[in-house]
Design a protein around this motif. Structure first.
Motif, mmCIF file in Angstrom:
data_model
loop_
_atom_site.group_PDB
_atom_site.id
_atom_site.type_symbol
_atom_site.label_atom_id
_atom_site.label_comp_id
_atom_site.label_asym_id
_atom_site.label_seq_id
_atom_site.Cartn_x
_atom_site.Cartn_y
_atom_site.Cartn_z
ATOM 1 N N ASN A 264 -4.830 -0.178 4.262
ATOM 2 C CA ASN A 264 -4.153 -1.447 4.551
ATOM 3 C C ASN A 264 -3.208 -1.890 3.434
ATOM 4 O OD1 ASN A 264 -5.440 -1.798 7.065
ATOM 5 N ND2 ASN A 264 -7.261 -2.649 6.067
ATOM 6 N N TRP A 265 -3.168 -1.115 2.363
ATOM 7 C CA TRP A 265 -2.258 -1.463 1.277
ATOM 8 C C TRP A 265 -0.813 -1.126 1.669
ATOM 9 C CZ3 TRP A 265 -4.313 0.055 -4.270
ATOM 10 C CH2 TRP A 265 -5.546 -0.561 -4.497
ATOM 11 N N PRO A 266 0.127 -1.954 1.270
ATOM 12 C CA PRO A 266 1.544 -1.616 1.504
ATOM 13 C C PRO A 266 1.999 -0.536 0.532
ATOM 14 C CG PRO A 266 1.372 -3.658 0.278
ATOM 15 C CD PRO A 266 -0.035 -3.261 0.628
ATOM 16 N N GLU A 267 3.237 -0.077 0.697
ATOM 17 C CA GLU A 267 3.757 1.003 -0.134
ATOM 18 C C GLU A 267 4.987 0.559 -0.918
ATOM 19 O OE1 GLU A 267 2.547 5.069 2.230
ATOM 20 O OE2 GLU A 267 4.292 3.946 2.969
ATOM 21 N N GLY A 280 9.813 -8.069 -6.394
ATOM 22 C CA GLY A 280 10.730 -9.010 -7.034
ATOM 23 C C GLY A 280 10.346 -9.331 -8.465
ATOM 24 N N ASN A 281 10.663 -10.554 -8.868
ATOM 25 C CA ASN A 281 10.521 -10.953 -10.271
ATOM 26 C C ASN A 281 9.096 -11.424 -10.545
ATOM 27 O OD1 ASN A 281 11.436 -11.303 -12.816
ATOM 28 N ND2 ASN A 281 12.464 -13.241 -12.434
ATOM 29 N N MET A 282 8.168 -10.477 -10.593
ATOM 30 C CA MET A 282 6.746 -10.799 -10.727
ATOM 31 C C MET A 282 6.148 -10.137 -11.960
ATOM 32 S SD MET A 282 3.443 -9.413 -8.865
ATOM 33 C CE MET A 282 3.439 -8.288 -10.243
ATOM 34 N N ASP A 283 5.328 -10.881 -12.680
ATOM 35 C CA ASP A 283 4.547 -10.332 -13.781
ATOM 36 C C ASP A 283 3.066 -10.453 -13.412
ATOM 37 O OD1 ASP A 283 6.964 -10.127 -15.211
ATOM 38 O OD2 ASP A 283 6.752 -12.174 -15.959
ATOM 39 N N GLY A 284 2.256 -9.497 -13.869
ATOM 40 C CA GLY A 284 0.832 -9.573 -13.551
ATOM 41 C C GLY A 284 0.175 -8.217 -13.551
ATOM 42 N N ILE A 285 -0.860 -8.059 -12.703
ATOM 43 C CA ILE A 285 -1.633 -6.821 -12.649
ATOM 44 C C ILE A 285 -1.529 -6.230 -11.246
ATOM 45 C CG2 ILE A 285 -3.911 -5.778 -12.942
ATOM 46 C CD1 ILE A 285 -4.634 -8.156 -14.744
ATOM 47 N N VAL A 286 -1.166 -4.960 -11.209
ATOM 48 C CA VAL A 286 -0.994 -4.266 -9.932
ATOM 49 C C VAL A 286 -1.689 -2.910 -10.003
ATOM 50 C CG1 VAL A 286 0.656 -3.315 -8.278
ATOM 51 C CG2 VAL A 286 1.251 -5.380 -9.574
ATOM 52 N N TRP A 287 -2.426 -2.592 -8.970
ATOM 53 C CA TRP A 287 -2.987 -1.247 -8.827
ATOM 54 C C TRP A 287 -2.030 -0.423 -7.966
ATOM 55 C CZ3 TRP A 287 -7.518 1.122 -10.574
ATOM 56 C CH2 TRP A 287 -8.404 0.307 -11.303
ATOM 57 N N MET A 288 -1.799 0.828 -8.389
ATOM 58 C CA MET A 288 -1.010 1.765 -7.590
ATOM 59 C C MET A 288 -1.846 3.027 -7.378
ATOM 60 S SD MET A 288 2.861 1.246 -9.158
ATOM 61 C CE MET A 288 3.580 2.435 -8.016
ATOM 62 N N PRO A 379 5.298 17.292 -7.094
ATOM 63 C CA PRO A 379 6.032 16.028 -7.292
ATOM 64 C C PRO A 379 5.188 14.837 -6.839
ATOM 65 C CG PRO A 379 7.389 17.666 -6.151
ATOM 66 C CD PRO A 379 5.982 18.184 -6.141
ATOM 67 N N LEU A 380 5.264 13.777 -7.614
ATOM 68 C CA LEU A 380 4.539 12.548 -7.274
ATOM 69 C C LEU A 380 5.482 11.382 -7.014
ATOM 70 C CD1 LEU A 380 1.614 12.748 -9.871
ATOM 71 C CD2 LEU A 380 1.571 13.415 -7.449
ATOM 72 N N ASP A 381 6.791 11.642 -7.046
ATOM 73 C CA ASP A 381 7.732 10.571 -6.746
ATOM 74 C C ASP A 381 7.705 10.280 -5.249
ATOM 75 O OD1 ASP A 381 8.870 13.139 -6.321
ATOM 76 O OD2 ASP A 381 10.848 12.246 -6.170
ATOM 77 N N GLY A 382 8.171 9.103 -4.919
ATOM 78 C CA GLY A 382 8.133 8.689 -3.519
ATOM 79 C C GLY A 382 7.291 7.441 -3.344
ATOM 80 N N LEU A 383 6.620 7.325 -2.224
ATOM 81 C CA LEU A 383 5.868 6.111 -1.912
ATOM 82 C C LEU A 383 4.443 6.165 -2.453
ATOM 83 C CD1 LEU A 383 7.065 5.529 1.765
ATOM 84 C CD2 LEU A 383 7.842 4.359 -0.316
ATOM 85 N N TRP A 384 4.032 5.060 -3.082
ATOM 86 C CA TRP A 384 2.661 4.866 -3.568
ATOM 87 C C TRP A 384 2.088 3.615 -2.889
ATOM 88 C CZ3 TRP A 384 0.213 6.713 -8.483
ATOM 89 C CH2 TRP A 384 0.842 7.851 -9.004
ATOM 90 N N LYS A 385 0.801 3.602 -2.675
ATOM 91 C CA LYS A 385 0.110 2.398 -2.218
ATOM 92 C C LYS A 385 0.001 1.410 -3.389
ATOM 93 C CE LYS A 385 -1.350 3.696 1.995
ATOM 94 N NZ LYS A 385 -1.200 2.899 3.249
ATOM 95 N N PHE A 386 0.059 0.111 -3.090
ATOM 96 C CA PHE A 386 -0.075 -0.865 -4.174
ATOM 97 C C PHE A 386 -0.828 -2.106 -3.719
ATOM 98 C CE2 PHE A 386 3.652 -2.605 -2.112
ATOM 99 C CZ PHE A 386 3.543 -3.978 -2.302
ATOM 100 N N ASN A 387 -1.400 -2.802 -4.716
ATOM 101 C CA ASN A 387 -2.130 -4.048 -4.465
ATOM 102 C C ASN A 387 -1.974 -4.934 -5.698
ATOM 103 O OD1 ASN A 387 -3.973 -6.118 -4.070
ATOM 104 N ND2 ASN A 387 -5.618 -4.786 -3.334
ATOM 105 N N VAL A 388 -1.332 -6.079 -5.525
ATOM 106 C CA VAL A 388 -1.204 -7.055 -6.610
ATOM 107 C C VAL A 388 -2.491 -7.860 -6.675
ATOM 108 C CG1 VAL A 388 0.112 -8.981 -7.549
ATOM 109 C CG2 VAL A 388 1.281 -7.218 -6.207
ATOM 110 N N VAL A 389 -3.187 -7.798 -7.816
ATOM 111 C CA VAL A 389 -4.472 -8.479 -7.922
ATOM 112 C C VAL A 389 -4.416 -9.715 -8.811
ATOM 113 C CG1 VAL A 389 -5.742 -6.359 -7.489
ATOM 114 C CG2 VAL A 389 -5.260 -7.033 -9.853
#
Length: 649
Positions: A264-267, A280-288, A379-389
């Motif tokens: 369910n995580w976006p990419e 966008g202009n966000m600072d914080g903690i993100v899991w990828m 190669p690992l470039d491309g789309l990754w799953k992410f979650n801003v916590v």
């Protein structure tokens, strides 16, 4: 005993209210502008008498009802060191004051870029004992209303111990001026990476602008606490839309595990900073997270995980096992994966990223984002799953207009200086067309506020950077921004440095700041200091269509046009017919003009040169080795034509 207490009370009251105070700009080691009226100002008690003494001059002034006072000393010739003395109910003595040339250096990260990060940095630092060169670093600060003084800042004398933190362009410019003029040079560095031009422009300028007056009318005059709350609310609402769920640190201890379900995580794309994508202009903690499939043969090899660069901090896991961490934002991550961690079948890479400010995420070159398995690379470039916590809310300089003008420019006014050096525009490429109005507005605004005439304003055209792969076919925001900068030369007493040949398509911060500064200095030496010299490369002037050829004429050709190609072949020219489709063109120099044609375009109507994000290969110069500026002859609608500045309230 009572008399003693009363006396003590009176003395404390006097000491608490009586001190004359000076702006931070007026401090030991300062450089004053020669041959101009010297404004000196400060604060005291209302109606307090203040005496200012400098060299052989003395001025007396009475502070106004708000305690503000200003005097204008007569222009001084080059000299020093002197003392500047200000006396009211107390006395301030400012020592080691020089009189020479003062330049303000401003913009975003390429102006902020320090000497210590440039090419040949150590050699430059070793050759930095120039006591006549002084640098004032303005501390970064934001304000919703104009401030009277800076948050912090100090004058420093150029030396091995100090120069590493100077603005590189400002320092190398000062070094060149000093070599030619042998007089004191002061540079005032007020810059902030990633900032747009609108934050450097005053509210009053927007209110008087037809382009921006409706925008600014809807922006309240707010204090920073109110901005902070509004900004936090906006970010969290946006992130919920992007992710589909709330920002929370609950259960984040599970995110490193191989079997965690992230469907369910976006990419998000990597490598690429979040600021250029949906976060966008966000600072914080993100899991990828990224899951890959490996064969039995794959896992037999020694494995190394390469994650390019991560801004700012990371803890990296493979299949739930921590394999490395780092806190240096510009260091490539290369982590050895221990034996038996990788499995046949599915494997999960999970990265916990902390972004403390500015850019954030995995960035750099795609080739550096990979899993190395001996002779095989996955190669690992491309789309990754992410979650801003977690969101760390601090107001960005770009959150509202005028924030940096209020805090980092207004307190400098009315300090006397010679001119401005400006390097900015990367943050405005999305609104490149509107920059044609926004940038001249800022220049005019500063000139109006300082009331020192149309002082020189020299700027750097954006260097090459392949941010979007833009070109004539797809459109190029970077080319459009360069065009906007070129059009700003219509503003009186401006000058532009072209940097097509000294950039880096893979790095938005090219490290060759020496040549950029030398080109800025060439303009100043020619225009301001009477040392006449060629100081610009070829600039498009006109074109003439003759059959299947277009003959292009240029201004600023110096002693003649030239090419870096020994065969004389020119690269980067394109032609189009009435269908507006551009094709690569043959181009050659003839009689100090450029003849352009393409077999694919029998009836050409337009020419473009260097019209791409990455214009590294273009090679038209004059014989003095100044590169030609990119240009287009058409006026067809651009991709940023309808993009305008908006404030997220």
């Amino acid at each position: 005993m009572k008399k003693s207490i009363v006396f003590l009370f009176l003395m404390v009251s006097i000491l608490a209210n009586a001190n004359v105070r000076m702006p931070l700009l007026f401090s030991d080691g300062m450089v004053l502008q020669r041959n101009k009226i010297i404004p000196v100002w400060g604060w005291a008690d209302p109606n307090e008498k203040v005496e200012v003494h400098f060299n052989k001059q003395t001025r007396t002034i009475i502070a106004d009802k708000n305690g503000k006072w200003t005097v204008g000393l007569n222009a001084e010739k080059v000299g020093g060191p002197f003392e500047l003395t200000i006396t009211g109910k107390n006395k301030i003595v400012i020592k080691d004051v020089l009189v020479g040339e003062v330049w303000i250096c401003s913009g975003q990260s390429n102006m902020e870029f320090q000497v210590s990060k440039t090419i040949n940095a150590q050699a430059e630092i070793n050759d930095s004992n120039y006591p006549m060169i002084r640098h004032f670093g303005v501390a970064q600060d934001l304000s919703g209303t104009p401030k009277e003084d800076l948050k912090a800042g100090k004058w420093e004398v150029s030396s091995k111990e100090t120069v590493g933190n100077f603005t590189a362009i400002g320092y190398y410019f000062a070094k060149k001026l000093y070599a030619e003029l042998k007089i004191p040079i002061g540079i005032i560095n007020t810059s902030w990476g990633g900032t747009n031009v609108e934050t450097w422009t005053s509210r009053q300028a927007f209110e008087k602008s037809e382009e921006f007056k409706d925008m600014i009318a809807n922006v309240p005059s707010v204090n920073m606490d109110a901005i902070l709350e509004t900004y936090k609310k906006t970010i969290l609402e946006n992130l919920k839309k992007v992710q589909g769920f709330d920002v929370t640190m609950a259960n984040e201890n599970q995110f490193k595990e191989m079997n965690f379900d992230d469907k369910n995580w976006p990419e998000i794309k990597a490598p690429s900073l979040w600021e250029n994508q949906q976060l966008g202009n966000m600072d914080g903690i993100v899991w990828m997270r990224k899951t890959i499939t490996l064969s039995a043969d794959d896992i037999k090899n020694k494995a190394t995980l390469c994650l390019s660069k991560i801004d700012d901090e990371d803890i990296t896991y493979v299949n739930g096992i921590e394999i490395g961490k780092n806190t240096q934002y510009d260091l490539k991550r290369v982590y050895l994966i221990p034996a038996n961690v990788l499995k046949e079948g599915k494997n999960t890479i999970a990265v916990r990223i902390v972004d403390n400010g500015g850019g954030g995420g995995i960035y750099g070159e795609s080739a550096d984002l990979k899993l190395n398995l001996g002779i095989k690379n996955i190669p690992l470039d491309g789309l990754w799953k992410f979650n801003v916590v977690n969101v760390r809310v601090s107001v960005s300089p770009n959150s509202y207009p005028s924030l940096l003008y209020n805090a980092m420019v207004n307190p400098l006014i009315p300090y006397a200086f010679q001119g401005v050096l400006w390097y900015q525009g990367e943050a405005n490429v999305w609104r490149a067309n509107q920059y044609k109005k926004a940038f001249p507005l800022m220049i005019t605004d500063w000139r109006t506020k300082w009331n020192q005439g149309n002082f020189p304003f020299y700027f750097v055209q954006l260097s090459t950077f392949d941010e979007f792969g833009g070109n004539s076919t797809k459109g190029s925001r970077w080319a459009e921004l360069r065009e906007a900068q070129t059009e700003t030369l219509k503003v009186p007493n401006t000058g532009m440095v072209v940097t097509t040949d000294i950039g880096n398509a893979k790095d938005i911060h090219p490290t060759n700041k020496q040549d950029v500064a030398k080109r800025l200095a060439a303009i100043a030496l020619n225009d301001v200091y009477g040392k006449k010299q060629v100081n610009s490369g070829p600039m498009y002037k006109s074109m003439d269509i003759k059959g299947n050829q277009i003959i292009v004429s240029f201004a600023s050709i110096g002693s003649g046009l030239s090419s870096t190609d020994k065969t004389g072949n020119l690269k980067g020219f394109e032609v189009a017919g009435a269908d507006k489709v551009f094709y690569p063109a043959k181009a050659a120099i003839k009689d100090n003009k450029v003849v352009v044609s393409s077999e694919a375009v029998p009836n050409p109507v337009a020419v473009r040169y260097g019209w791409a994000d990455d214009d590294t290969e273009i090679n038209l110069f004059n014989k003095e080795n100044f590169p030609a500026s990119p240009f287009r002859t058409d006026n067809w609608e651009m991709m940023t034509a309808n993009e305008i500045y908006k404030v997220n309230k």
